[in-house]
Design a protein around this motif. Structure first.
Motif, PDB file in Angstrom:
ATOM      1  N   GLN A  46       0.826  -1.206   0.000  1.00 27.52           N
ATOM      2  CA  GLN A  46       0.000   0.000   0.000  1.00 27.52           C
ATOM      3  C   GLN A  46       0.861   1.257   0.000  1.00 27.52           C
ATOM      4  O   GLN A  46       0.550   2.242  -0.673  1.00 27.52           O
ATOM      5  CB  GLN A  46      -0.929  -0.008   1.212  1.00 27.52           C
ATOM      6  N   VAL A  47       1.942   1.224   0.752  1.00 29.64           N
ATOM      7  CA  VAL A  47       2.858   2.368   0.779  1.00 29.64           C
ATOM      8  C   VAL A  47       3.472   2.581  -0.604  1.00 29.64           C
ATOM      9  O   VAL A  47       3.519   3.703  -1.124  1.00 29.64           O
ATOM     10  CB  VAL A  47       3.959   2.151   1.839  1.00 29.64           C
ATOM     11  N   GLU A  48       3.926   1.505  -1.244  1.00 30.31           N
ATOM     12  CA  GLU A  48       4.565   1.624  -2.561  1.00 30.31           C
ATOM     13  C   GLU A  48       3.577   2.024  -3.643  1.00 30.31           C
ATOM     14  O   GLU A  48       3.966   2.585  -4.669  1.00 30.31           O
ATOM     15  CB  GLU A  48       5.252   0.306  -2.913  1.00 30.31           C
ATOM     16  N   ALA A  49       2.280   1.761  -3.397  1.00 30.74           N
ATOM     17  CA  ALA A  49       1.245   2.185  -4.343  1.00 30.74           C
ATOM     18  C   ALA A  49       0.833   3.642  -4.129  1.00 30.74           C
ATOM     19  O   ALA A  49      -0.036   4.152  -4.839  1.00 30.74           O
ATOM     20  CB  ALA A  49       0.024   1.278  -4.213  1.00 30.74           C
ATOM     21  N   GLY A  50       1.441   4.306  -3.142  1.00 23.75           N
ATOM     22  CA  GLY A  50       1.132   5.714  -2.897  1.00 23.75           C
ATOM     23  C   GLY A  50      -0.106   5.950  -2.068  1.00 23.75           C
ATOM     24  O   GLY A  50      -0.673   7.046  -2.096  1.00 23.75           O
ATOM     25  N   ARG A  51      -0.516   4.944  -1.307  1.00 23.72           N
ATOM     26  CA  ARG A  51      -1.735   5.055  -0.509  1.00 23.72           C
ATOM     27  C   ARG A  51      -1.631   6.152   0.550  1.00 23.72           C
ATOM     28  O   ARG A  51      -2.606   6.851   0.845  1.00 23.72           O
ATOM     29  CB  ARG A  51      -2.027   3.708   0.161  1.00 23.72           C
ATOM     30  N   PHE A  52      -0.440   6.334   1.132  1.00 21.64           N
ATOM     31  CA  PHE A  52      -0.267   7.283   2.231  1.00 21.64           C
ATOM     32  C   PHE A  52       0.679   8.403   1.816  1.00 21.64           C
ATOM     33  O   PHE A  52       1.721   8.159   1.199  1.00 21.64           O
ATOM     34  CB  PHE A  52       0.270   6.566   3.471  1.00 21.64           C
ATOM     35  N   ALA A  53       0.332   9.606   2.186  1.00 22.72           N
ATOM     36  CA  ALA A  53       1.145  10.774   1.861  1.00 22.72           C
ATOM     37  C   ALA A  53       2.397  10.803   2.725  1.00 22.72           C
ATOM     38  O   ALA A  53       2.385  10.322   3.866  1.00 22.72           O
ATOM     39  CB  ALA A  53       0.335  12.048   2.073  1.00 22.72           C
ATOM     40  N   PRO A  54       3.491  11.371   2.201  1.00 29.66           N
ATOM     41  CA  PRO A  54       4.679  11.548   3.036  1.00 29.66           C
ATOM     42  C   PRO A  54       4.322  12.301   4.314  1.00 29.66           C
ATOM     43  O   PRO A  54       3.513  13.229   4.299  1.00 29.66           O
ATOM     44  CB  PRO A  54       5.614  12.367   2.139  1.00 29.66           C
ATOM     45  N   GLY A  55       4.922  11.897   5.413  1.00 30.99           N
ATOM     46  CA  GLY A  55       4.617  12.502   6.706  1.00 30.99           C
ATOM     47  C   GLY A  55       3.569  11.755   7.502  1.00 30.99           C
ATOM     48  O   GLY A  55       3.329  12.070   8.672  1.00 30.99           O
ATOM     49  N   THR A  56       2.942  10.750   6.873  1.00 25.28           N
ATOM     50  CA  THR A  56       1.938   9.947   7.584  1.00 25.28           C
ATOM     51  C   THR A  56       2.603   9.153   8.703  1.00 25.28           C
ATOM     52  O   THR A  56       3.682   8.595   8.530  1.00 25.28           O
ATOM     53  CB  THR A  56       1.235   8.975   6.614  1.00 25.28           C
ATOM     54  N   ARG A  57       1.929   9.111   9.841  1.00 23.92           N
ATOM     55  CA  ARG A  57       2.399   8.337  10.984  1.00 23.92           C
ATOM     56  C   ARG A  57       1.366   7.260  11.311  1.00 23.92           C
ATOM     57  O   ARG A  57       0.202   7.571  11.573  1.00 23.92           O
ATOM     58  CB  ARG A  57       2.619   9.229  12.204  1.00 23.92           C
ATOM     59  N   LEU A  58       1.817   6.006  11.292  1.00 27.82           N
ATOM     60  CA  LEU A  58       0.928   4.882  11.562  1.00 27.82           C
ATOM     61  C   LEU A  58       1.456   4.063  12.733  1.00 27.82           C
ATOM     62  O   LEU A  58       2.667   3.956  12.936  1.00 27.82           O
ATOM     63  CB  LEU A  58       0.828   3.964  10.335  1.00 27.82           C
ATOM     64  N   ILE A  59       0.529   3.471  13.476  1.00 29.16           N
ATOM     65  CA  ILE A  59       0.885   2.512  14.518  1.00 29.16           C
ATOM     66  C   ILE A  59       0.561   1.127  13.994  1.00 29.16           C
ATOM     67  O   ILE A  59      -0.596   0.823  13.683  1.00 29.16           O
ATOM     68  CB  ILE A  59       0.131   2.783  15.828  1.00 29.16           C
ATOM     69  N   PHE A  60       1.574   0.302  13.887  1.00 28.89           N
ATOM     70  CA  PHE A  60       1.427  -1.081  13.440  1.00 28.89           C
ATOM     71  C   PHE A  60       1.437  -1.978  14.674  1.00 28.89           C
ATOM     72  O   PHE A  60       2.322  -1.875  15.520  1.00 28.89           O
ATOM     73  CB  PHE A  60       2.574  -1.456  12.505  1.00 28.89           C
ATOM     74  N   ILE A  61       0.448  -2.859  14.774  1.00 25.50           N
ATOM     75  CA  ILE A  61       0.358  -3.736  15.941  1.00 25.50           C
ATOM     76  C   ILE A  61       0.965  -5.098  15.619  1.00 25.50           C
ATOM     77  O   ILE A  61       0.521  -5.777  14.694  1.00 25.50           O
ATOM     78  CB  ILE A  61      -1.102  -3.920  16.400  1.00 25.50           C
ATOM     79  N   HIS A  62       1.965  -5.468  16.385  1.00 21.11           N
ATOM     80  CA  HIS A  62       2.489  -6.836  16.320  1.00 21.11           C
ATOM     81  C   HIS A  62       1.595  -7.666  17.238  1.00 21.11           C
ATOM     82  O   HIS A  62       1.679  -7.570  18.457  1.00 21.11           O
ATOM     83  CB  HIS A  62       3.942  -6.880  16.786  1.00 21.11           C
ATOM     84  N   THR A  63       0.723  -8.474  16.652  1.00 25.16           N
ATOM     85  CA  THR A  63      -0.292  -9.174  17.442  1.00 25.16           C
ATOM     86  C   THR A  63       0.216 -10.472  18.066  1.00 25.16           C
ATOM     87  O   THR A  63      -0.563 -11.232  18.639  1.00 25.16           O
ATOM     88  CB  THR A  63      -1.532  -9.472  16.577  1.00 25.16           C
ATOM     89  N   GLY A  64       1.526 -10.730  17.986  1.00 24.33           N
ATOM     90  CA  GLY A  64       2.081 -11.915  18.626  1.00 24.33           C
ATOM     91  C   GLY A  64       1.945 -13.134  17.734  1.00 24.33           C
ATOM     92  O   GLY A  64       2.206 -13.083  16.540  1.00 24.33           O
ATOM     93  N   GLY A  65       1.546 -14.260  18.345  1.00 30.03           N
ATOM     94  CA  GLY A  65       1.355 -15.475  17.567  1.00 30.03           C
ATOM     95  C   GLY A  65       2.632 -16.198  17.208  1.00 30.03           C
ATOM     96  O   GLY A  65       2.621 -17.123  16.397  1.00 30.03           O
ATOM     97  N   LEU A  66       3.750 -15.795  17.820  1.00 27.75           N
ATOM     98  CA  LEU A  66       5.027 -16.392  17.437  1.00 27.75           C
ATOM     99  C   LEU A  66       5.125 -17.858  17.840  1.00 27.75           C
ATOM    100  O   LEU A  66       5.857 -18.634  17.215  1.00 27.75           O
ATOM    101  CB  LEU A  66       6.184 -15.598  18.050  1.00 27.75           C
ATOM    102  N   GLN A  67       4.347 -18.268  18.878  1.00 29.94           N
ATOM    103  CA  GLN A  67       4.412 -19.678  19.275  1.00 29.94           C
ATOM    104  C   GLN A  67       3.946 -20.595  18.140  1.00 29.94           C
ATOM    105  O   GLN A  67       4.414 -21.727  18.014  1.00 29.94           O
ATOM    106  CB  GLN A  67       3.594 -19.908  20.552  1.00 29.94           C
ATOM    107  N   GLY A  68       3.033 -20.102  17.310  1.00 28.75           N
ATOM    108  CA  GLY A  68       2.521 -20.913  16.216  1.00 28.75           C
ATOM    109  C   GLY A  68       3.534 -21.169  15.111  1.00 28.75           C
ATOM    110  O   GLY A  68       3.340 -22.054  14.281  1.00 28.75           O
ATOM    111  N   ARG A  69       4.621 -20.391  15.114  1.00 30.31           N
ATOM    112  CA  ARG A  69       5.663 -20.587  14.098  1.00 30.31           C
ATOM    113  C   ARG A  69       6.323 -21.950  14.210  1.00 30.31           C
ATOM    114  O   ARG A  69       6.804 -22.489  13.222  1.00 30.31           O
ATOM    115  CB  ARG A  69       6.775 -19.531  14.264  1.00 30.31           C
TER     116      ARG A  69
END
Length: 308
Positions: free
Chosen positions: A278-301
């Motif tokens: 989405q970023v490479e497609a230009g979805r968000f303007a420069p200067g956009t600040r997003l919070i990405f949630i790492h939802t865990g789930g690493l035990q399933g790996r």
């Protein structure tokens, strides 16, 4: 009492995510590390459980009965919570008996398991499904698959508070939206409830659109008496739940090397790759600040890697 001591509140660090494709686009992303809140009761699963545990306490229950698969992060967190906090847990599992690292943990944590087959598991949303199980375990409280429903969403609303309390440490005064993986939509719904339209929530679907995430989110919103605005679902399933491909696996490997942050291919890895697209497609303007949630789930790996 099923709940932990009042002073036990898992804290997730919020930190800058430094990746070349973000820097070149002028996008800032902070990652909320729910994978680090606890060695066992990890990720968004604790937040989805907490309101269910409160309801179970009010009902005078002695434990929890719930559902999931042989690699279920939800059942893993539930069983670990039961062992740590001293309440009984019963798991109803999809398919036929099999040994996975997750199943071995469930048994070690003291969870009693029942394998439903595939047809039996598909019946989980039918009227009357719970009646025989609650007749067999009258002292237990039933929690939906994945810790879903309004109670699960209300627990996830607390995730916003943890992130906002740390914004100043990043040098941020505000942000422009959330980005996270969606399996049932419960965590997304909790954030939408907490935001009440102030910031948009972008959900990267780890399951195909026909798995009903959108209706589930709408149902939670209706149960809370709120409109369903304030979020968007983006297909990130790459052909189906648990479907992986060389592009995804290469992206995860490169991202782990560049950031030092462990990912898994079913949820967080797919969500971050969808954000990159989405970023490479230009979805968000420069200067956009997003919070990405790492939802865990690493035990399933563990089981996933062993099966490849």
């Amino acid at each position: 009492m099923l709940l932990p001591p009042a002073n036990w509140l898992p804290q997730a660090p919020l930190e800058h995510l430094h990746l070349d494709w973000l820097t070149s686009a002028g996008i800032e992303v902070a990652i909320l590390r729910l994978d680090q809140i606890d060695p066992l009761i990890s990720g968004n699963k604790w937040f989805k459980l907490v309101e269910h545990l409160k309801a179970a306490d009010r009902a005078g229950a002695e434990g929890i009965i719930s559902l999931g698969g042989a690699h279920s992060n939800h059942l893993h967190a539930l069983a670990a919570a039961g062992k740590r906090l001293g309440f009984k847990t019963v798991g109803l599992l999809r398919g036929h008996a099999q040994e996975t690292p997750t199943v071995q943990d469930l048994q070690a944590f003291g969870m009693q398991l029942h394998w439903l087959g595939y047809g039996g598991y598909r019946a989980r949303n039918e009227p009357g499904f719970w009646e025989p199980w609650l007749a067999q375990y009258p002292q237990l409280y039933a929690v939906p698959e994945g810790g879903g429903g309004l109670s699960g969403a209300l627990g996830c609303a607390a995730i916003k508070e943890q992130a906002q309390a740390q914004l100043a440490t990043l040098g941020w005064s505000d942000y422009h939206g959330w980005w996270l993986a969606c399996g049932t939509g419960t965590t997304l719904a909790g954030l939408v409830l907490a935001e009440a339209g102030v910031h948009p929530v972008y959900g990267a679907l780890a399951v195909p659109e026909d798995h009903g995430v959108a209706p589930q989110v709408e149902s939670i919103m209706q149960s809370a008496g709120l409109a369903t605005a304030g979020y968007e679902l983006i297909d990130a399933s790459r052909g189906g739940f648990a479907k992986v491909d060389p592009v995804l696996l290469e992206f995860i490997e490169q991202t782990e090397q560049a950031s030092g942050i462990p990912l898994e291919p079913l949820y967080t890895g797919k969500a971050l790759l969808a954000l990159k697209q989405q970023v490479e497609a230009g979805r968000f303007a420069p200067g956009t600040r997003l919070i990405f949630i790492h939802t865990g789930g690493l035990q399933g790996r563990r089981g996933f890697s062993a099966s490849r």
